[in-house]
Design an enzyme around this catalytic site. Structure first.
Site, PDB file in Angstrom:
ATOM      1  N   ASP A 106       0.833  -1.208   0.000  1.00  0.00           N
ATOM      2  CA  ASP A 106       0.000   0.000   0.000  1.00  0.00           C
ATOM      3  C   ASP A 106       0.868   1.259   0.000  1.00  0.00           C
ATOM      4  O   ASP A 106       0.358   2.372  -0.095  1.00  0.00           O
ATOM      5  CB  ASP A 106      -1.012   0.000   1.160  1.00  0.00           C
ATOM      6  CG  ASP A 106      -0.362   0.034   2.528  1.00  0.00           C
ATOM      7  OD1 ASP A 106       0.878  -0.061   2.619  1.00  0.00           O
ATOM      8  OD2 ASP A 106      -1.101   0.152   3.531  1.00  0.00           O
ATOM      9  N   SER A 107       2.203   1.073   0.038  1.00  0.00           N
ATOM     10  CA  SER A 107       3.117   2.201  -0.188  1.00  0.00           C
ATOM     11  C   SER A 107       2.852   2.821  -1.558  1.00  0.00           C
ATOM     12  O   SER A 107       3.295   3.937  -1.824  1.00  0.00           O
ATOM     13  CB  SER A 107       4.576   1.737  -0.082  1.00  0.00           C
ATOM     14  OG  SER A 107       4.801   0.586  -0.873  1.00  0.00           O
TER      15      SER A 107
ATOM     16  N   ASP B 186      -1.158  -6.262  -0.352  1.00  0.00           N
ATOM     17  CA  ASP B 186      -1.166  -5.588   0.948  1.00  0.00           C
ATOM     18  C   ASP B 186      -2.569  -5.074   1.255  1.00  0.00           C
ATOM     19  O   ASP B 186      -3.109  -4.257   0.486  1.00  0.00           O
ATOM     20  CB  ASP B 186      -0.178  -4.411   0.859  1.00  0.00           C
ATOM     21  CG  ASP B 186       0.360  -3.999   2.197  1.00  0.00           C
ATOM     22  OD1 ASP B 186       0.051  -4.650   3.207  1.00  0.00           O
ATOM     23  OD2 ASP B 186       1.133  -3.006   2.222  1.00  0.00           O
TER      24      ASP B 186
ATOM     25  N   GLU C 153       9.251  -3.962  10.671  1.00  0.00           N
ATOM     26  CA  GLU C 153       9.639  -2.669  10.091  1.00  0.00           C
ATOM     27  C   GLU C 153      10.162  -1.725  11.172  1.00  0.00           C
ATOM     28  O   GLU C 153       9.509  -1.534  12.210  1.00  0.00           O
ATOM     29  CB  GLU C 153       8.448  -2.037   9.356  1.00  0.00           C
ATOM     30  CG  GLU C 153       8.800  -0.651   8.772  1.00  0.00           C
ATOM     31  CD  GLU C 153       7.814  -0.114   7.751  1.00  0.00           C
ATOM     32  OE1 GLU C 153       6.888  -0.844   7.348  1.00  0.00           O
ATOM     33  OE2 GLU C 153       8.001   1.057   7.353  1.00  0.00           O
TER      34      GLU C 153
ATOM     35  N   GLU D 197      -1.316  -5.401   8.664  1.00  0.00           N
ATOM     36  CA  GLU D 197      -0.543  -4.797   9.751  1.00  0.00           C
ATOM     37  C   GLU D 197      -1.196  -5.062  11.104  1.00  0.00           C
ATOM     38  O   GLU D 197      -2.435  -5.061  11.204  1.00  0.00           O
ATOM     39  CB  GLU D 197      -0.433  -3.278   9.527  1.00  0.00           C
ATOM     40  CG  GLU D 197       0.339  -2.915   8.272  1.00  0.00           C
ATOM     41  CD  GLU D 197       0.486  -1.396   8.077  1.00  0.00           C
ATOM     42  OE1 GLU D 197       0.089  -0.625   8.982  1.00  0.00           O
ATOM     43  OE2 GLU D 197       0.996  -1.004   7.018  1.00  0.00           O
TER      44      GLU D 197
ATOM     45  N   LYS E 124      -1.013  -9.480   2.952  1.00  0.00           N
ATOM     46  CA  LYS E 124      -0.292  -8.988   4.142  1.00  0.00           C
ATOM     47  C   LYS E 124      -1.212  -8.023   4.868  1.00  0.00           C
ATOM     48  O   LYS E 124      -1.966  -7.281   4.231  1.00  0.00           O
ATOM     49  CB  LYS E 124       1.000  -8.270   3.731  1.00  0.00           C
ATOM     50  CG  LYS E 124       1.728  -7.589   4.892  1.00  0.00           C
ATOM     51  CD  LYS E 124       3.086  -7.069   4.511  1.00  0.00           C
ATOM     52  CE  LYS E 124       3.081  -5.649   3.981  1.00  0.00           C
ATOM     53  NZ  LYS E 124       2.521  -4.638   4.904  1.00  0.00           N
TER      54      LYS E 124
HETATM   55  O1  KIV Z   1       3.504  -1.090   1.635  1.00  0.00           O
HETATM   56  C1  KIV Z   1       4.667  -1.505   1.639  1.00  0.00           C
HETATM   57  O2  KIV Z   1       5.441  -1.308   0.705  1.00  0.00           O
HETATM   58  C2  KIV Z   1       5.104  -2.260   2.805  1.00  0.00           C
HETATM   59  C3  KIV Z   1       6.553  -2.598   2.925  1.00  0.00           C
HETATM   60  C4  KIV Z   1       7.340  -1.405   3.272  1.00  0.00           C
HETATM   61  C5  KIV Z   1       6.788  -3.716   3.872  1.00  0.00           C
HETATM   62  O3  KIV Z   1       4.309  -2.569   3.643  1.00  0.00           O
END
Ligand code: KIV
Length: 283
Positions: free
Chosen positions: A47-48, A86, A185, A118, A116
């Site tokens: 989600d970056s 994510d 992280e 959090e 993934k």
């Molecule tokens: O969103 C992302 O790119 C991430 C990584 C930094 C682990 O969660």
């Protein structure tokens, strides 16, 4: 490099054999293709992308639809890497039913092999529900950018002994709930290393030192495509932003000076057809 898809079993085997796991983010066809061809084990459609692709100030506003859109594009570019989607903020926190449904979208629509999310102990039941639905889950603890308001900014986590023990408890809870791997992280290296040695499943570090079982970097950060800020943990392997700037400037100068397009970039017409065309026009 094998041509078949990297599996969860191979990921675990790498940890068991002490061989480092490689993870890089990608968000579209061309980035996923480049990451895949470099032999990276896992592609994370992170989600970056909210910050590096969409220009948002944080990952918080990113939606499920945006994530699925990018996941689909990335999946078309990757034949080998394990693909992880994510889960964005509020796609899994409101209820377990919604979490399972949204995780399922990453597999059914996005072409991902895993998801993934959090959070630590508080997310264990959610992880269990998603894993029980047959969807592999990667955890993510330490600095969790979706909770940036609560954490008070992008700060290193687990710097005191109680906080470090809390992270270990989080990691153990996620492992017990069925996570196949856990991202750590922005955690002190000694803490990440101690957690990694105590878990059976692989840890993937970002700003968590060399004691993790694998490493992840954001594509745009490592390639110099995003320079709004650069965390200490990023190693820049290329400066593509500068290279692209140079290429675009050269293109503009070529067009303005009529150096582009040249003969070799131009299509010709048979002489007799051209003559007939010009005659019809009266030129
Ligand atoms: O969103 C992302 O790119 C991430 C990584 C930094 C682990 O969660």
């Amino acid at each position: 490099m094998s041509t078949k898809r990297f599996t969860l079993q191979e990921l675990q085997a790498k940890k068991d054999a002490g061989r480092p796991i490689t993870v890089v983010t990608a968000y579209d066809l061309s980035s996923a293709r480049l990451v895949d061809r470099a032999g990276i084990d896992v592609i994370l459609v992170g989600d970056s992308l909210g910050m590096v692709m969409l220009g948002l100030e944080s990952t918080v506003p990113v939606t499920m639809d945006e994530m699925v859109h990018h996941a689909k594009a990335a999946a078309r570019g990757a034949d080998h890497a394990l693909l992880v989607g994510d889960m964005p903020f509020l796609s899994y926190q409101a209820s377990r039913t919604e979490a399972v449904r949204n995780a399922g979208r990453f597999l059914k629509e996005g072409g991902m092999g895993a998801v993934k999310l959090e959070g630590g102990r508080t997310m264990a039941d959610t992880v269990r529900a998603i894993a029980d639905a047959g969807i592999p889950v990667m955890g993510h603890i330490g600095l969790t950018p979706q909770s940036i308001s609560r954490l008070g900014g992008y700060r290193v986590q687990g710097k005191t002994a109680p906080a470090a023990l809390g992270l270990l408890e989080d990691a153990r809870a996620l492992e017990a709930a069925g996570c196949f791997s856990i991202v750590l992280e922005s955690v002190p290296a000694a803490v990440a290393s101690a957690i990694s040695r105590r878990l059976s499943v692989p840890t993937i570090g970002i700003g968590a030192g060399a004691g993790c079982d694998g490493q992840v970097l954001v594509y745009h950060d490592m390639l110099g495509l995003f320079d709004d800020f650069q965390p200490r943990f990023v190693k820049r392997y290329a400066n593509l932003g500068e290279t692209i700037h140079g290429a675009l400037t050269a293109y503009r100068e070529d067009v303005e000076a009529r150096r582009f397009p040249a003969e070799e970039h131009t299509y010709a017409m048979p002489d007799d057809e051209l003559a007939s065309f010009l005659e019809t026009l009266g030129d």
